[in-house]
Design a protein around this motif. Structure first.
Motif, PDB file in Angstrom:
ATOM      1  N   ASP A 175       0.833  -1.212   0.000  1.00  0.00           N
ATOM      2  CA  ASP A 175       0.000   0.000   0.000  1.00  0.00           C
ATOM      3  C   ASP A 175       0.865   1.260   0.000  1.00  0.00           C
ATOM      4  N   LEU A 176       2.012   1.154   0.649  1.00  0.00           N
ATOM      5  CA  LEU A 176       2.873   2.340   0.818  1.00  0.00           C
ATOM      6  C   LEU A 176       4.328   1.889   0.785  1.00  0.00           C
ATOM      7  N   ILE A 177       5.133   2.672   0.069  1.00  0.00           N
ATOM      8  CA  ILE A 177       6.579   2.395   0.091  1.00  0.00           C
ATOM      9  C   ILE A 177       7.287   3.702   0.444  1.00  0.00           C
ATOM     10  N   ILE A 178       8.119   3.628   1.456  1.00  0.00           N
ATOM     11  CA  ILE A 178       8.914   4.808   1.826  1.00  0.00           C
ATOM     12  C   ILE A 178      10.347   4.482   1.428  1.00  0.00           C
ATOM     13  N   LYS A 179      10.848   5.201   0.427  1.00  0.00           N
ATOM     14  CA  LYS A 179      12.159   4.783  -0.082  1.00  0.00           C
ATOM     15  C   LYS A 179      13.224   5.865   0.062  1.00  0.00           C
ATOM     16  N   ASN A 180      14.443   5.415   0.030  1.00  0.00           N
ATOM     17  CA  ASN A 180      15.647   6.271   0.043  1.00  0.00           C
ATOM     18  C   ASN A 180      15.908   6.984   1.368  1.00  0.00           C
ATOM     19  N   ALA A 216       8.275  -1.157   3.185  1.00  0.00           N
ATOM     20  CA  ALA A 216       7.027  -1.466   2.479  1.00  0.00           C
ATOM     21  C   ALA A 216       5.941  -1.732   3.512  1.00  0.00           C
ATOM     22  N   VAL A 217       4.791  -1.106   3.272  1.00  0.00           N
ATOM     23  CA  VAL A 217       3.672  -1.205   4.222  1.00  0.00           C
ATOM     24  C   VAL A 217       2.474  -1.858   3.533  1.00  0.00           C
ATOM     25  N   ALA A 218       1.877  -2.816   4.202  1.00  0.00           N
ATOM     26  CA  ALA A 218       0.635  -3.420   3.690  1.00  0.00           C
ATOM     27  C   ALA A 218      -0.325  -3.599   4.853  1.00  0.00           C
ATOM     28  N   LYS A 219      -1.580  -3.244   4.604  1.00  0.00           N
ATOM     29  CA  LYS A 219      -2.648  -3.395   5.624  1.00  0.00           C
ATOM     30  C   LYS A 219      -2.260  -2.799   6.970  1.00  0.00           C
ATOM     31  N   ALA A 227       5.486  -4.444   6.225  1.00  0.00           N
ATOM     32  CA  ALA A 227       5.484  -5.768   5.579  1.00  0.00           C
ATOM     33  C   ALA A 227       6.902  -6.220   5.255  1.00  0.00           C
ATOM     34  N   ALA A 228       7.766  -5.273   4.930  1.00  0.00           N
ATOM     35  CA  ALA A 228       9.140  -5.652   4.571  1.00  0.00           C
ATOM     36  C   ALA A 228      10.041  -4.430   4.667  1.00  0.00           C
ATOM     37  N   ILE A 229      11.302  -4.687   4.916  1.00  0.00           N
ATOM     38  CA  ILE A 229      12.312  -3.625   4.897  1.00  0.00           C
ATOM     39  C   ILE A 229      13.425  -4.130   3.985  1.00  0.00           C
ATOM     40  N   GLY A 230      13.765  -3.356   2.973  1.00  0.00           N
ATOM     41  CA  GLY A 230      14.778  -3.827   2.019  1.00  0.00           C
ATOM     42  C   GLY A 230      14.944  -2.827   0.888  1.00  0.00           C
ATOM     43  N   ARG A 231      14.987  -3.343  -0.332  1.00  0.00           N
ATOM     44  CA  ARG A 231      15.186  -2.493  -1.507  1.00  0.00           C
ATOM     45  C   ARG A 231      14.340  -3.011  -2.662  1.00  0.00           C
ATOM     46  N   ASP A 232      14.085  -2.116  -3.599  1.00  0.00           N
ATOM     47  CA  ASP A 232      13.479  -2.477  -4.893  1.00  0.00           C
ATOM     48  C   ASP A 232      12.140  -3.200  -4.760  1.00  0.00           C
ATOM     49  N   PHE A 233      11.268  -2.653  -3.939  1.00  0.00           N
ATOM     50  CA  PHE A 233       9.930  -3.246  -3.831  1.00  0.00           C
ATOM     51  C   PHE A 233       9.114  -2.866  -5.069  1.00  0.00           C
ATOM     52  N   PRO A 234       8.247  -3.757  -5.550  1.00  0.00           N
ATOM     53  CA  PRO A 234       7.386  -3.402  -6.693  1.00  0.00           C
ATOM     54  C   PRO A 234       6.467  -2.239  -6.288  1.00  0.00           C
ATOM     55  N   ARG A 246       0.523   0.154  -7.734  1.00  0.00           N
ATOM     56  CA  ARG A 246      -0.610   0.323  -6.800  1.00  0.00           C
ATOM     57  C   ARG A 246      -0.214   0.856  -5.424  1.00  0.00           C
ATOM     58  N   ALA A 247       1.070   1.100  -5.208  1.00  0.00           N
ATOM     59  CA  ALA A 247       1.482   1.623  -3.883  1.00  0.00           C
ATOM     60  C   ALA A 247       1.650   3.141  -3.951  1.00  0.00           C
ATOM     61  N   THR A 248       1.412   3.805  -2.836  1.00  0.00           N
ATOM     62  CA  THR A 248       1.803   5.210  -2.711  1.00  0.00           C
ATOM     63  C   THR A 248       3.295   5.195  -2.408  1.00  0.00           C
ATOM     64  N   VAL A 249       4.065   5.981  -3.179  1.00  0.00           N
ATOM     65  CA  VAL A 249       5.518   5.962  -2.965  1.00  0.00           C
ATOM     66  C   VAL A 249       5.957   7.316  -2.397  1.00  0.00           C
ATOM     67  N   VAL A 250       6.669   7.273  -1.295  1.00  0.00           N
ATOM     68  CA  VAL A 250       7.175   8.496  -0.658  1.00  0.00           C
ATOM     69  C   VAL A 250       8.698   8.479  -0.771  1.00  0.00           C
ATOM     70  N   ASP A 251       9.239   9.524  -1.359  1.00  0.00           N
ATOM     71  CA  ASP A 251      10.699   9.607  -1.463  1.00  0.00           C
ATOM     72  C   ASP A 251      11.238  10.316  -0.216  1.00  0.00           C
ATOM     73  N   ALA A 252      11.957   9.591   0.607  1.00  0.00           N
ATOM     74  CA  ALA A 252      12.482  10.161   1.870  1.00  0.00           C
ATOM     75  C   ALA A 252      13.978  10.440   1.775  1.00  0.00           C
ATOM     76  N   ARG A 253      14.430  10.736   0.553  1.00  0.00           N
ATOM     77  CA  ARG A 253      15.857  11.043   0.386  1.00  0.00           C
ATOM     78  C   ARG A 253      16.239  12.246   1.279  1.00  0.00           C
ATOM     79  N   ASP A 254      17.358  12.160   1.921  1.00  0.00           N
ATOM     80  CA  ASP A 254      17.865  13.197   2.842  1.00  0.00           C
ATOM     81  C   ASP A 254      16.991  13.374   4.092  1.00  0.00           C
ATOM     82  N   LYS A 255      16.101  12.442   4.305  1.00  0.00           N
ATOM     83  CA  LYS A 255      15.233  12.524   5.494  1.00  0.00           C
ATOM     84  C   LYS A 255      15.507  11.314   6.412  1.00  0.00           C
TER      85      LYS A 255
END
Ligand code: URP
Ligand code: ZN
Ligand code: ZN
Length: 454
Positions: free
Chosen positions: A2-7, A22-25, A29-36, A39-48
């Motif tokens: 549902d949500l990916i917070i990346k970088n 990666a967030v679901a429900k 759901a997972a912590i890592g890299r390169d999640f599909p 359909r997800a809201t993607v938040v770029d948290a670069r420098d944050k």
């Protein structure tokens, strides 16, 4: 997903690392890299920085006190919490003498169901054992997820004070039912004695609020509570610690292996008793009062060394006109100050300045309160936990003003305080509730947190 917070840079109490979340429900759901990303809201948290939501385990919302009711109710208080990165709020409902605590909890739950903007829990304040009936109710309360209870050694005229025998029975009972007792520790007789003397001498300005409850008054309460807890082998949580002598006694007891926890609040880290000499000194009146420089230094030192377990706010604001009731008589000032929206930003800005690490702030404001009070789904960014997430911009400058806050009070003791770094987004179980200065959640989104006992 549902949500990916990346970088972003993820902060835990022990690690600082780069990864995507990666967030679901509503859960991580997972912590890592390169999640599909479809359909997800993607938040770029670069420098944050990416942090777990804070738990403010000490608030008084809509609390009748000092001839009035605290200015933030459940809606405005939890709205402000969300805007300050707090995703779980603990309130302190106060038992009216002779009343059931189970009934009180139900009453508060139904208000919060409609009004809470973040998740909520209750520590129940016990004022009367009702011939032992409350000791029975405590067991059921624990089964229902209320696993901490509070006593006040003070506030006799408000009907909130307990005597030593009641405190002792509660400590013993808490141990039996898997709960912890929280204590407001000051000595009421010393306070009364000091007030009586100041009244005779016509010394009624806010400075005498401090002098009526100085360091030794709090230290006596701390030491008494610790002494009993140690001897009963009962867990004890000391709220709003503000004095060096009591703090040292608690640290000694911890070293001896006793289950004693210590909370302090940002106001004791920022202000000293000197504020009571100011023209607006009445606005700083809270109990225990801010103490001298030596105590403040001891608090900071204990934060670094592990002697302090949690930071919470004791959020209990009153309006200016109510504080004004005691302009010429400090005993008429309703006790309490605002802090729910500024706690996490204040502590994080202190980390940004190098006063402590970001990891330590996460430990004090999120991981430790979750662990101590049995919020098993809260307190860290790990797989399976609630996706309570704060995105923090370490470069954003922010000046605290009452106009920028999201509460219902009309003044704050934090007015004009400049912070380097500020939260820019808060997610509650994966839902965005705060973004760039605006509350974007909804009353009713908060859920009751059924806590684990010990
Ligand atoms: O002054 C304060 N702290 N007011 C709220 C009640 C309490 O003592 O925690
Ligand atoms: Zn208190
Ligand atoms: Zn309090």
């Amino acid at each position: 997903m549902d949500l990916i917070i990346k970088n972003g840079t993820i902060i835990s109490p022990t690690e600082t690392y780069q990864a995507d979340i990666a967030v679901a429900k509503g859960k991580i759901a997972a912590i890592g890299r390169d999640f599909p990303e479809e359909r997800a809201t993607v938040v770029d948290a670069r420098d944050k920085l990416v942090l777990p939501g804070a738990l403010d385990v000490h608030t008084h919302l809509a609390m009748p006190f000092g001839g009035t009711v605290s200015a933030d109710g459940y809606m405005s208080g939890t709205r402000a919490a969300a805007c300050g990165g707090v995703t779980t709020v603990f309130d302190y409902p106060v038992q009216r003498k002779g009343m059931s605590i189970l009934g009180l909890i139900e009453e508060k739950k139904s208000i919060c169901e409609a009004e809470a903007c973040v998740d909520y829990a209750f520590h129940c304040c016990i004022t009367d054992l009702n011939d032992g009936g409350i000791l029975t109710e405590m067991e059921q309360a624990v089964q229902e997820g209320i696993t901490s209870f509070k006593c006040f050694f003070v506030y006799k005229k408000e009907g909130m004070m307990v005597d030593d025998a009641t405190f002792a029975r509660l400590l013993l009972r808490a141990k039996d039912v898997g709960a912890v007792i929280n204590i407001h520790a000051e000595n009421p007789d010393l306070i009364d004695l000091n007030i009586e003397q100041f009244k005779k001498e016509g010394k009624m300005s806010p400075w005498y609020h401090y002098l009526s409850r100085p360091e030794y008054v709090e230290a006596e309460g701390d030491k008494r509570a610790i002494h009993w807890a140690k001897n009963f082998q009962s867990p004890l949580y000391i709220v709003h610690m503000a004095d060096k002598e009591g703090l040292e006694a608690a640290i000694d007891a911890k070293r001896e292996g006793h289950e004693i926890y210590v909370e302090t609040c940002p106001q004791y880290l920022e202000f000293t008793s000197e504020v009571y000499k100011r023209e607006d000194g009445r606005n700083f009146v809270c109990s225990p009062p801010m103490k001298g420089q030596e105590s403040q230094e001891a608090l900071w030192k204990a934060i670094k060394s592990g002697g302090i377990d949690t930071i919470a706010t004791d959020h209990c604001p009153f309006q200016s006109y109510e504080k004004d009731w005691g302009k010429d008589d400090f005993t008429k000032i309703p006790n309490g100050c605002a802090g729910i929206e500024t706690m996490y930003p204040y502590m994080l800005a202190a980390a940004n300045e190098g006063k402590l690490s970001f990891n330590k702030v996460v430990e004090l404001c999120s991981a430790n309160p979750a662990r101590i009070f049995g919020c098993t789904k809260k307190g860290s960014l790990t797989v399976g936990k609630d996706a309570d997430i704060v995105i923090y911009d370490p470069q954003k400058d922010f000046k605290i003003t009452v106009a920028a806050m999201h509460s219902d009070y009309d003044h704050t003791i934090w007015e004009g305080k400049e912070l380097h770094g500020y939260p820019v987004m808060t997610f509650l179980r994966g839902q965005l509730v705060y973004q760039d200065g605006k509350f974007v959640g909804k009353p009713g989104w908060g859920k009751f947190i059924k806590r684990a006992g010990r």
